[in-house]
Design an enzyme around this catalytic site. Structure first.
Site: not given
Length: 255
Positions: A150, A154
């Site tokens: 993640y 990002k």
């Protein structure tokens, strides 16, 4: 306040619930014409009247192409793309992660933004008020132990955003990223529960630890994020581009 966005033609990915739904609702309230998608077809049934929609898995490039065909037909052009789709991805130590979970997380959180942007840009070039907003995260600014897929995705969103802002500036297309912190909702709860389990602590202790690194100890709401998106996409935000804007209660690190 009149934001000056009545009539804007807006595409929001993953707008059936959560942050995306907040963004859809906010644009509709301001008089924009909105099309959205979601992997959860049932969530689309509750959208406001007049919003176009279809079920889409943004990790599937063919489905993204079909989304743009449908959205452009419904909207009659495009002024705003909001790349909101994302998933939490797996929680675990890097040596324990399933590579397929890594791939899926990057496909949804990062590659889908590329797939949408490349199809949107030719149409945004024809707009008088063109804008792209990409959803990143506080995890795009800080390392995030046990959440490497993640965080990697990002961070990639921010690099993609800045690069596009430079590339598209001559066409007047502004590109920004929003970095939410701890967002109220089921997804945030599931992330904290998974980290609590991995660390062998209670949910309450994990939540206290997370908030210990913020100055304002409140969950961010979907509407607060939507308000920021609306401003960036309005004529009032016409000179804001290439920015990674945190809406996170002044988060200083992630644990």
């Amino acid at each position: 306040m009149d934001m000056g966005i009545a009539g804007l033609r807006v595409l929001v990915t993953a707008g059936g619930a959560g942050i995306g739904r907040g963004i859809v609702d906010a644009f509709v309230e301001e008089g924009a014409k909105v099309f959205t998608c979601d992997i959860d077809a049932a969530s689309l049934a509750t959208l406001p009247e007049g919003v176009g929609s279809m079920a889409v898995d943004v990790a599937d490039r063919a489905q993204v192409a079909a989304l743009f065909d449908a959205a452009l037909g419904f909207l009659g052009g495009l002024d705003v793309l909001v790349n909101n789709a994302g998933i939490a991805g797996p929680t675990g130590r890097v040596e324990e992660l399933n590579p397929e979970d890594w791939d899926r997380c990057l496909q949804v959180c990062l590659t889908s933004q590329f797939d949408c942007a490349r199809l949107a840009v030719p149409h945004l070039r024809q707009s008088a008020n063109p804008s792209i907003v990409n959803l990143s995260s506080a995890a795009g600014r800080f390392g995030f132990a046990l959440r490497s897929p993640y965080a990697a995705a990002k961070w990639g969103v921010i690099g993609f955003t800045k690069s596009l802002s430079i590339e598209l500036g001559e066409a007047g297309i502004r590109v920004n990223a929003i970095l939410p912190g701890l967002v109220a909702g089921d997804r945030q709860r599931r992330v904290l529960e998974a980290k609590a389990q991995q660390k062998g602590v209670s949910f309450a202790e994990m939540e206290r630890t997370a908030f210990s690194f913020t100055s304002i100890k409140e969950y961010v709401t979907a509407r607060q994020l939507a308000d920021q998106v609306l401003f960036l996409c309005s004529p009032r935000g016409r000179t804001i581009s290439g920015q990674a804007i945190a809406v996170d209660g002044d988060t200083r690190m992630l644990s």
